[in-house]
Write a protein that holds these residues in place. Sequence first.
Motif, PDB file in Angstrom:
ATOM      1  N   UNK A  55      25.926   9.592  23.853  1.00  0.00           N
ATOM      2  CA  UNK A  55      26.624   9.874  22.609  1.00  0.00           C
ATOM      3  C   UNK A  55      27.476  11.124  22.799  1.00  0.00           C
ATOM      4  N   UNK A  56      28.767  10.977  22.565  1.00  0.00           N
ATOM      5  CA  UNK A  56      29.696  12.093  22.678  1.00  0.00           C
ATOM      6  C   UNK A  56      30.182  12.444  21.286  1.00  0.00           C
ATOM      7  N   UNK A  57      30.043  13.682  20.913  1.00  0.00           N
ATOM      8  CA  UNK A  57      30.380  14.127  19.574  1.00  0.00           C
ATOM      9  C   UNK A  57      31.693  14.898  19.586  1.00  0.00           C
ATOM     10  N   UNK A  58      32.437  14.777  18.503  1.00  0.00           N
ATOM     11  CA  UNK A  58      33.681  15.545  18.339  1.00  0.00           C
ATOM     12  C   UNK A  58      33.622  16.291  17.029  1.00  0.00           C
ATOM     13  N   UNK A  59      34.122  17.517  17.055  1.00  0.00           N
ATOM     14  CA  UNK A  59      34.219  18.325  15.854  1.00  0.00           C
ATOM     15  C   UNK A  59      35.408  19.261  15.983  1.00  0.00           C
ATOM     16  N   UNK A  60      35.993  19.622  14.867  1.00  0.00           N
ATOM     17  CA  UNK A  60      37.053  20.627  14.911  1.00  0.00           C
ATOM     18  C   UNK A  60      36.478  22.035  15.057  1.00  0.00           C
ATOM     19  N   UNK A  61      35.231  22.220  14.636  1.00  0.00           N
ATOM     20  CA  UNK A  61      34.609  23.542  14.637  1.00  0.00           C
ATOM     21  C   UNK A  61      33.245  23.494  15.310  1.00  0.00           C
ATOM     22  N   UNK A  62      32.767  24.619  15.863  1.00  0.00           N
ATOM     23  CA  UNK A  62      31.444  24.656  16.490  1.00  0.00           C
ATOM     24  C   UNK A  62      30.348  24.310  15.484  1.00  0.00           C
ATOM     25  N   UNK A  63      29.258  23.723  15.992  1.00  0.00           N
ATOM     26  CA  UNK A  63      28.121  23.357  15.165  1.00  0.00           C
ATOM     27  C   UNK A  63      26.867  24.074  15.655  1.00  0.00           C
ATOM     28  N   UNK A  64      25.865  24.248  14.789  1.00  0.00           N
ATOM     29  CA  UNK A  64      24.595  24.825  15.245  1.00  0.00           C
ATOM     30  C   UNK A  64      24.009  23.998  16.380  1.00  0.00           C
ATOM     31  N   UNK A  65      23.415  24.672  17.345  1.00  0.00           N
ATOM     32  CA  UNK A  65      22.839  23.965  18.490  1.00  0.00           C
ATOM     33  C   UNK A  65      21.638  23.139  18.059  1.00  0.00           C
ATOM     34  N   UNK A  66      21.499  21.983  18.669  1.00  0.00           N
ATOM     35  CA  UNK A  66      20.365  21.091  18.448  1.00  0.00           C
ATOM     36  C   UNK A  66      19.740  20.843  19.812  1.00  0.00           C
ATOM     37  N   UNK A  67      18.423  21.024  19.944  1.00  0.00           N
ATOM     38  CA  UNK A  67      17.812  20.929  21.274  1.00  0.00           C
ATOM     39  C   UNK A  67      17.948  19.574  21.946  1.00  0.00           C
ATOM     40  N   UNK A  68      18.156  18.508  21.155  1.00  0.00           N
ATOM     41  CA  UNK A  68      18.208  17.162  21.729  1.00  0.00           C
ATOM     42  C   UNK A  68      19.575  16.508  21.614  1.00  0.00           C
ATOM     43  N   UNK A  69      20.568  17.259  21.174  1.00  0.00           N
ATOM     44  CA  UNK A  69      21.898  16.686  20.950  1.00  0.00           C
ATOM     45  C   UNK A  69      22.932  17.526  21.677  1.00  0.00           C
ATOM     46  N   UNK A  70      23.836  16.853  22.373  1.00  0.00           N
ATOM     47  CA  UNK A  70      24.877  17.558  23.110  1.00  0.00           C
ATOM     48  C   UNK A  70      25.818  18.282  22.161  1.00  0.00           C
ATOM     49  N   UNK A  71      26.344  19.403  22.611  1.00  0.00           N
ATOM     50  CA  UNK A  71      27.334  20.135  21.828  1.00  0.00           C
ATOM     51  C   UNK A  71      28.585  19.277  21.687  1.00  0.00           C
ATOM     52  N   UNK A  72      29.253  19.344  20.547  1.00  0.00           N
ATOM     53  CA  UNK A  72      30.434  18.502  20.361  1.00  0.00           C
ATOM     54  C   UNK A  72      31.630  19.003  21.152  1.00  0.00           C
ATOM     55  N   UNK A  73      32.515  18.072  21.495  1.00  0.00           N
ATOM     56  CA  UNK A  73      33.811  18.458  22.044  1.00  0.00           C
ATOM     57  C   UNK A  73      34.646  19.022  20.904  1.00  0.00           C
ATOM     58  N   UNK A  74      35.192  20.212  21.102  1.00  0.00           N
ATOM     59  CA  UNK A  74      35.966  20.868  20.054  1.00  0.00           C
ATOM     60  C   UNK A  74      37.444  20.520  20.218  1.00  0.00           C
ATOM     61  N   UNK A  75      37.919  19.621  19.374  1.00  0.00           N
ATOM     62  CA  UNK A  75      39.326  19.236  19.422  1.00  0.00           C
ATOM     63  C   UNK A  75      39.739  18.659  18.096  1.00  0.00           C
ATOM     64  N   UNK A  76      41.023  18.729  17.831  1.00  0.00           N
ATOM     65  CA  UNK A  76      41.614  18.132  16.643  1.00  0.00           C
ATOM     66  C   UNK A  76      42.263  16.820  17.068  1.00  0.00           C
ATOM     67  N   UNK A  77      41.744  15.674  16.603  1.00  0.00           N
ATOM     68  CA  UNK A  77      42.290  14.382  17.054  1.00  0.00           C
ATOM     69  C   UNK A  77      43.770  14.210  16.764  1.00  0.00           C
ATOM     70  N   UNK A  78      44.262  14.853  15.717  1.00  0.00           N
ATOM     71  CA  UNK A  78      45.669  14.694  15.362  1.00  0.00           C
ATOM     72  C   UNK A  78      46.575  15.606  16.177  1.00  0.00           C
TER      73      UNK A  78
END
Length: 333
Positions: A38-61
Amino acid sequence: MGFPVTVVLGASGRIGRVLRHCWPEIASQSGSLAGAGIRWQSRNPLPQHPEVAAPALLDPLKDPAGLVQLISGAAEAVLCLAGSIPGRGMDLADNTRLACAAVQAAARAAELSGSPPARVLLSSSAAVYGNQSGLLSEDSPLNPANAYGAAKAEMELQALALGQQLGVPVTALRIGNIAGLDAILGGWQPGFTLDQFTDGRSPQRSYIGSVTLARVLAALLRQSDLPPLLNLAQSGPIEMAALLRAAELEFAWRPAPASAISEVELDVSRLRQVLSEAGDAGLQTALSTPADATYMVTEWAVVKPAPRHGQEGAKNPIQTLQRLLQTKDSSRL
Protein backbone atom coordinates in the motif's frame (compact mmCIF):
# COMPACT_ATOMS: atom_id res chain seq x y z
CA MET A 1 -6.10 -13.15 -1.07
CA GLY A 2 -3.69 -10.51 0.09
CA PHE A 3 -3.78 -6.82 -0.67
CA PRO A 4 -3.02 -5.89 -4.25
CA VAL A 5 -0.38 -3.21 -4.76
CA THR A 6 -2.53 -0.14 -4.15
CA VAL A 7 -1.91 3.59 -4.33
CA VAL A 8 -4.16 5.62 -2.02
CA LEU A 9 -4.50 9.30 -2.89
CA GLY A 10 -5.66 11.51 -0.04
CA ALA A 11 -4.18 9.72 2.99
CA SER A 12 -4.65 12.78 5.19
CA GLY A 13 -8.42 12.95 4.64
CA ARG A 14 -11.06 11.52 6.94
CA ILE A 15 -11.43 8.22 5.07
CA GLY A 16 -7.67 7.97 4.53
CA ARG A 17 -7.03 8.21 8.26
CA VAL A 18 -9.57 5.45 8.96
CA LEU A 19 -7.90 3.20 6.37
CA ARG A 20 -4.43 3.83 7.77
CA HIS A 21 -5.76 2.83 11.14
CA CYS A 22 -7.76 -0.27 10.11
CA TRP A 23 -5.96 -1.73 7.11
CA PRO A 24 -2.87 -3.12 8.87
CA GLU A 25 -5.06 -5.53 10.82
CA ILE A 26 -7.21 -6.34 7.80
CA ALA A 27 -4.07 -7.01 5.75
CA SER A 28 -2.64 -9.30 8.42
CA GLN A 29 -5.93 -11.22 8.66
CA SER A 30 -5.86 -11.81 4.90
CA GLY A 31 -2.38 -13.30 5.07
CA SER A 32 -0.50 -10.21 3.92
CA LEU A 33 2.19 -8.39 5.77
CA ALA A 34 0.55 -5.47 7.57
CA GLY A 35 0.39 -2.58 5.15
CA ALA A 36 2.43 -4.38 2.50
CA GLY A 37 1.86 -3.14 -1.04
CA ILE A 38 0.00 0.00 0.00
CA ARG A 39 1.46 3.32 -1.11
CA TRP A 40 -0.02 6.42 0.45
CA GLN A 41 -0.07 9.97 -0.90
CA SER A 42 -0.63 13.16 1.02
CA ARG A 43 0.00 16.84 0.44
CA ASN A 44 1.18 17.22 4.05
CA PRO A 45 3.12 15.05 6.55
CA LEU A 46 1.09 12.71 8.75
CA PRO A 47 1.71 11.34 12.26
CA GLN A 48 3.85 8.22 12.14
CA HIS A 49 2.11 4.87 12.42
CA PRO A 50 4.23 1.86 13.43
CA GLU A 51 2.61 -0.44 10.85
CA VAL A 52 1.95 1.97 7.99
CA ALA A 53 4.43 3.45 5.55
CA ALA A 54 4.90 7.21 5.52
CA PRO A 55 3.00 8.83 2.66
CA ALA A 56 4.62 10.20 -0.46
CA LEU A 57 4.39 13.98 -0.14
CA LEU A 58 3.20 15.39 -3.45
CA ASP A 59 0.43 17.42 -4.99
CA PRO A 60 -1.20 15.33 -7.76
CA LEU A 61 -2.23 18.44 -9.66
CA LYS A 62 1.13 20.20 -9.48
CA ASP A 63 3.37 17.14 -9.84
CA PRO A 64 1.86 14.79 -12.44
CA ALA A 65 5.24 13.15 -13.05
CA GLY A 66 5.53 12.35 -9.35
CA LEU A 67 2.07 10.80 -9.42
CA VAL A 68 3.02 8.62 -12.38
CA GLN A 69 6.14 7.50 -10.54
CA LEU A 70 4.07 6.62 -7.46
CA ILE A 71 1.73 4.45 -9.53
CA SER A 72 4.51 2.87 -11.61
CA GLY A 73 6.00 -0.44 -10.55
CA ALA A 74 3.23 -3.05 -10.61
CA ALA A 75 0.50 -0.97 -8.97
CA GLU A 76 -2.77 -2.84 -9.49
CA ALA A 77 -5.23 -0.29 -8.13
CA VAL A 78 -5.52 3.41 -7.35
CA LEU A 79 -7.99 4.49 -4.68
CA CYS A 80 -8.61 8.21 -5.16
CA LEU A 81 -9.94 9.70 -1.94
CA ALA A 82 -8.48 13.12 -2.70
CA GLY A 83 -10.95 15.88 -3.39
CA SER A 84 -12.36 19.16 -2.22
CA ILE A 85 -14.33 19.26 1.01
CA PRO A 86 -17.35 21.51 1.60
CA GLY A 87 -16.52 24.42 3.90
CA ARG A 88 -12.75 24.13 3.46
CA GLY A 89 -12.43 26.95 0.92
CA MET A 90 -11.40 24.61 -1.89
CA ASP A 91 -12.55 24.70 -5.48
CA LEU A 92 -15.19 21.99 -5.98
CA ALA A 93 -13.89 21.50 -9.52
CA ASP A 94 -10.81 19.96 -7.91
CA ASN A 95 -12.87 16.78 -7.50
CA THR A 96 -12.85 16.37 -11.27
CA ARG A 97 -9.25 17.55 -11.70
CA LEU A 98 -7.92 15.09 -9.11
CA ALA A 99 -9.95 12.16 -10.45
CA CYS A 100 -8.82 12.79 -14.02
CA ALA A 101 -5.22 13.23 -12.84
CA ALA A 102 -5.41 9.76 -11.28
CA VAL A 103 -6.80 8.23 -14.49
CA GLN A 104 -4.19 9.95 -16.66
CA ALA A 105 -1.36 8.87 -14.33
CA ALA A 106 -2.59 5.25 -14.37
CA ALA A 107 -2.61 5.32 -18.19
CA ARG A 108 0.85 6.87 -18.38
CA ALA A 109 2.32 4.43 -15.84
CA ALA A 110 0.94 1.51 -17.87
CA GLU A 111 2.37 2.98 -21.06
CA LEU A 112 5.83 3.26 -19.51
CA SER A 113 5.80 -0.24 -18.02
CA GLY A 114 4.00 -2.08 -20.79
CA SER A 115 1.64 -3.64 -18.22
CA PRO A 116 -2.16 -3.32 -17.95
CA PRO A 117 -3.27 -0.07 -16.31
CA ALA A 118 -4.17 0.00 -12.65
CA ARG A 119 -7.87 0.06 -11.81
CA VAL A 120 -8.96 3.46 -10.49
CA LEU A 121 -11.60 3.65 -7.75
CA LEU A 122 -13.03 7.12 -7.14
CA SER A 123 -14.62 8.41 -3.96
CA SER A 124 -17.98 9.78 -5.04
CA SER A 125 -21.07 10.45 -2.95
CA ALA A 126 -24.75 9.66 -2.52
CA ALA A 127 -25.17 13.43 -2.90
CA VAL A 128 -25.30 12.90 -6.68
CA TYR A 129 -28.88 11.58 -6.28
CA GLY A 130 -30.19 14.68 -4.52
CA ASN A 131 -33.78 14.79 -3.29
CA GLN A 132 -35.45 11.67 -4.67
CA SER A 133 -37.79 9.24 -3.00
CA GLY A 134 -37.55 5.48 -3.05
CA LEU A 135 -34.65 3.07 -3.28
CA LEU A 136 -31.86 4.61 -5.36
CA SER A 137 -29.89 2.28 -7.61
CA GLU A 138 -26.86 3.08 -9.72
CA ASP A 139 -29.23 3.39 -12.69
CA SER A 140 -31.40 6.04 -11.01
CA PRO A 141 -31.28 9.52 -12.58
CA LEU A 142 -28.96 12.03 -10.96
CA ASN A 143 -30.52 15.12 -9.42
CA PRO A 144 -27.94 16.77 -7.13
CA ALA A 145 -29.48 19.28 -4.76
CA ASN A 146 -26.32 21.22 -3.94
CA ALA A 147 -23.00 22.28 -5.46
CA TYR A 148 -21.10 19.42 -3.80
CA GLY A 149 -23.38 16.79 -5.33
CA ALA A 150 -23.16 18.48 -8.71
CA ALA A 151 -19.36 18.52 -8.50
CA LYS A 152 -19.26 14.80 -7.71
CA ALA A 153 -21.62 14.03 -10.60
CA GLU A 154 -19.38 16.01 -12.95
CA MET A 155 -16.35 14.17 -11.60
CA GLU A 156 -17.96 10.82 -12.38
CA LEU A 157 -18.91 11.88 -15.90
CA GLN A 158 -15.49 13.25 -16.82
CA ALA A 159 -13.38 10.53 -15.19
CA LEU A 160 -15.42 7.63 -16.57
CA ALA A 161 -15.26 9.13 -20.07
CA LEU A 162 -11.52 9.66 -19.75
CA GLY A 163 -11.05 6.11 -18.52
CA GLN A 164 -12.86 4.75 -21.57
CA GLN A 165 -10.76 6.93 -23.83
CA LEU A 166 -7.44 5.85 -22.26
CA GLY A 167 -8.33 2.22 -21.60
CA VAL A 168 -8.23 2.59 -17.81
CA PRO A 169 -10.93 0.74 -15.80
CA VAL A 170 -12.67 3.28 -13.55
CA THR A 171 -15.27 2.75 -10.82
CA ALA A 172 -17.05 5.60 -9.04
CA LEU A 173 -18.02 4.63 -5.49
CA ARG A 174 -21.17 6.46 -4.43
CA ILE A 175 -20.58 6.38 -0.70
CA GLY A 176 -23.43 6.98 1.74
CA ASN A 177 -23.01 8.78 5.05
CA ILE A 178 -20.11 7.44 7.11
CA ALA A 179 -20.94 7.25 10.79
CA GLY A 180 -18.49 9.43 12.70
CA LEU A 181 -17.14 11.14 9.58
CA ASP A 182 -20.45 12.86 8.93
CA ALA A 183 -21.93 16.15 10.09
CA ILE A 184 -24.01 14.38 12.74
CA LEU A 185 -21.69 12.30 14.94
CA GLY A 186 -18.52 13.90 13.64
CA GLY A 187 -19.93 17.42 13.69
CA TRP A 188 -21.80 17.23 17.00
CA GLN A 189 -21.24 19.98 19.56
CA PRO A 190 -23.26 21.30 22.50
CA GLY A 191 -26.49 22.92 21.33
CA PHE A 192 -26.73 20.64 18.27
CA THR A 193 -30.09 20.72 16.47
CA LEU A 194 -31.75 18.29 14.06
CA ASP A 195 -34.44 18.88 11.46
CA GLN A 196 -37.79 17.34 12.38
CA PHE A 197 -40.29 16.55 9.64
CA THR A 198 -44.06 16.57 10.02
CA ASP A 199 -44.08 12.82 10.72
CA GLY A 200 -41.90 13.45 13.78
CA ARG A 201 -38.78 11.91 12.28
CA SER A 202 -35.31 13.28 11.70
CA PRO A 203 -33.57 12.92 8.31
CA GLN A 204 -32.89 9.31 7.29
CA ARG A 205 -29.86 8.31 5.28
CA SER A 206 -28.03 5.22 4.09
CA TYR A 207 -25.03 4.90 6.39
CA ILE A 208 -21.95 2.73 6.73
CA GLY A 209 -19.78 2.21 9.79
CA SER A 210 -16.17 3.34 9.62
CA VAL A 211 -14.63 -0.09 10.24
CA THR A 212 -17.08 -1.73 7.85
CA LEU A 213 -16.14 0.86 5.23
CA ALA A 214 -12.47 -0.07 5.62
CA ARG A 215 -13.31 -3.74 5.17
CA VAL A 216 -15.51 -3.12 2.13
CA LEU A 217 -12.85 -1.00 0.40
CA ALA A 218 -10.21 -3.65 1.10
CA ALA A 219 -12.49 -6.31 -0.40
CA LEU A 220 -13.28 -4.20 -3.48
CA LEU A 221 -9.60 -3.66 -4.16
CA ARG A 222 -9.15 -7.43 -4.34
CA GLN A 223 -11.77 -7.78 -7.10
CA SER A 224 -10.42 -8.09 -10.62
CA ASP A 225 -13.57 -6.73 -12.26
CA LEU A 226 -15.80 -3.95 -10.99
CA PRO A 227 -18.75 -2.09 -12.56
CA PRO A 228 -18.28 1.59 -13.41
CA LEU A 229 -20.80 2.71 -10.75
CA LEU A 230 -21.27 1.23 -7.30
CA ASN A 231 -23.34 2.35 -4.31
CA LEU A 232 -21.50 1.83 -1.04
CA ALA A 233 -23.50 1.67 2.19
CA GLN A 234 -25.16 -0.77 4.55
CA SER A 235 -28.74 -1.90 4.04
CA GLY A 236 -31.61 0.33 5.06
CA PRO A 237 -31.67 3.97 6.15
CA ILE A 238 -30.88 5.15 9.67
CA GLU A 239 -32.43 8.13 11.41
CA MET A 240 -29.87 10.73 12.40
CA ALA A 241 -31.60 11.05 15.77
CA ALA A 242 -31.01 7.34 16.37
CA LEU A 243 -27.26 7.82 15.92
CA LEU A 244 -27.14 10.70 18.39
CA ARG A 245 -29.18 8.74 20.93
CA ALA A 246 -26.94 5.70 20.51
CA ALA A 247 -23.92 7.91 21.15
CA GLU A 248 -25.70 9.56 24.12
CA LEU A 249 -25.29 13.00 22.55
CA GLU A 250 -27.96 15.57 23.36
CA PHE A 251 -29.74 17.50 20.64
CA ALA A 252 -32.74 19.76 20.12
CA TRP A 253 -35.36 19.75 17.39
CA ARG A 254 -36.11 22.41 14.80
CA PRO A 255 -38.79 22.36 12.08
CA ALA A 256 -37.34 21.01 8.85
CA PRO A 257 -37.17 23.67 6.13
CA ALA A 258 -38.84 23.03 2.78
CA SER A 259 -35.44 22.37 1.18
CA ALA A 260 -34.51 19.61 3.64
CA ILE A 261 -34.18 16.07 2.25
CA SER A 262 -36.10 13.63 4.43
CA GLU A 263 -34.65 10.34 3.17
CA VAL A 264 -31.88 9.01 0.94
CA GLU A 265 -31.74 5.21 0.70
CA LEU A 266 -29.20 3.51 -1.53
CA ASP A 267 -29.82 0.18 -3.24
CA VAL A 268 -26.74 -1.88 -2.36
CA SER A 269 -27.72 -5.11 -4.12
CA ARG A 270 -25.01 -4.54 -6.76
CA LEU A 271 -22.40 -4.11 -4.02
CA ARG A 272 -23.49 -7.34 -2.34
CA GLN A 273 -23.32 -9.15 -5.68
CA VAL A 274 -19.80 -7.88 -6.35
CA LEU A 275 -18.62 -8.90 -2.90
CA SER A 276 -20.32 -12.29 -3.02
CA GLU A 277 -17.14 -13.46 -4.74
CA ALA A 278 -14.92 -12.15 -1.94
CA GLY A 279 -15.60 -15.16 0.27
CA ASP A 280 -16.15 -13.02 3.38
CA ALA A 281 -19.36 -14.27 4.96
CA GLY A 282 -19.14 -11.80 7.83
CA LEU A 283 -18.92 -8.88 5.43
CA GLN A 284 -21.87 -10.21 3.45
CA THR A 285 -23.90 -10.36 6.66
CA ALA A 286 -22.93 -6.81 7.59
CA LEU A 287 -24.14 -5.54 4.22
CA SER A 288 -27.39 -7.52 4.10
CA THR A 289 -28.50 -7.04 7.73
CA PRO A 290 -30.36 -3.76 8.37
CA ALA A 291 -27.92 -1.11 9.55
CA ASP A 292 -27.79 -0.61 13.31
CA ALA A 293 -27.10 2.77 14.93
CA THR A 294 -25.55 1.34 18.12
CA TYR A 295 -23.19 -0.86 16.16
CA MET A 296 -22.06 2.06 13.98
CA VAL A 297 -21.40 4.23 17.03
CA THR A 298 -19.28 1.43 18.49
CA GLU A 299 -17.27 1.24 15.26
CA TRP A 300 -16.71 4.98 15.41
CA ALA A 301 -15.58 4.77 19.04
CA VAL A 302 -12.70 2.41 18.23
CA VAL A 303 -11.22 4.51 15.41
CA LYS A 304 -11.79 8.12 16.44
CA PRO A 305 -8.89 10.09 17.96
CA ALA A 306 -8.93 10.67 21.70
CA PRO A 307 -10.44 14.12 22.35
CA ARG A 308 -7.68 15.45 24.59
CA HIS A 309 -4.52 14.28 22.94
CA GLY A 310 -5.54 13.65 19.31
CA GLN A 311 -3.90 10.21 19.23
CA GLU A 312 -5.25 7.36 17.15
CA GLY A 313 -8.04 5.12 18.42
CA ALA A 314 -7.73 1.48 19.44
CA LYS A 315 -4.55 -0.22 18.23
CA ASN A 316 -6.43 -3.18 16.77
CA PRO A 317 -9.88 -1.75 15.93
CA ILE A 318 -11.46 -4.95 14.60
CA GLN A 319 -10.33 -7.04 17.56
CA THR A 320 -11.46 -4.30 19.91
CA LEU A 321 -14.84 -4.16 18.20
CA GLN A 322 -15.26 -7.91 18.56
CA ARG A 323 -14.55 -7.72 22.27
CA LEU A 324 -16.95 -4.81 22.78
CA LEU A 325 -19.82 -6.44 20.94
CA GLN A 326 -19.20 -9.96 22.32
CA THR A 327 -19.34 -13.22 20.43
CA LYS A 328 -23.03 -13.04 19.54
CA ASP A 329 -22.44 -9.96 17.40
CA SER A 330 -19.09 -10.82 15.87
CA SER A 331 -20.69 -12.42 12.81
CA ARG A 332 -21.65 -8.92 11.69
CA LEU A 333 -18.03 -7.82 11.37
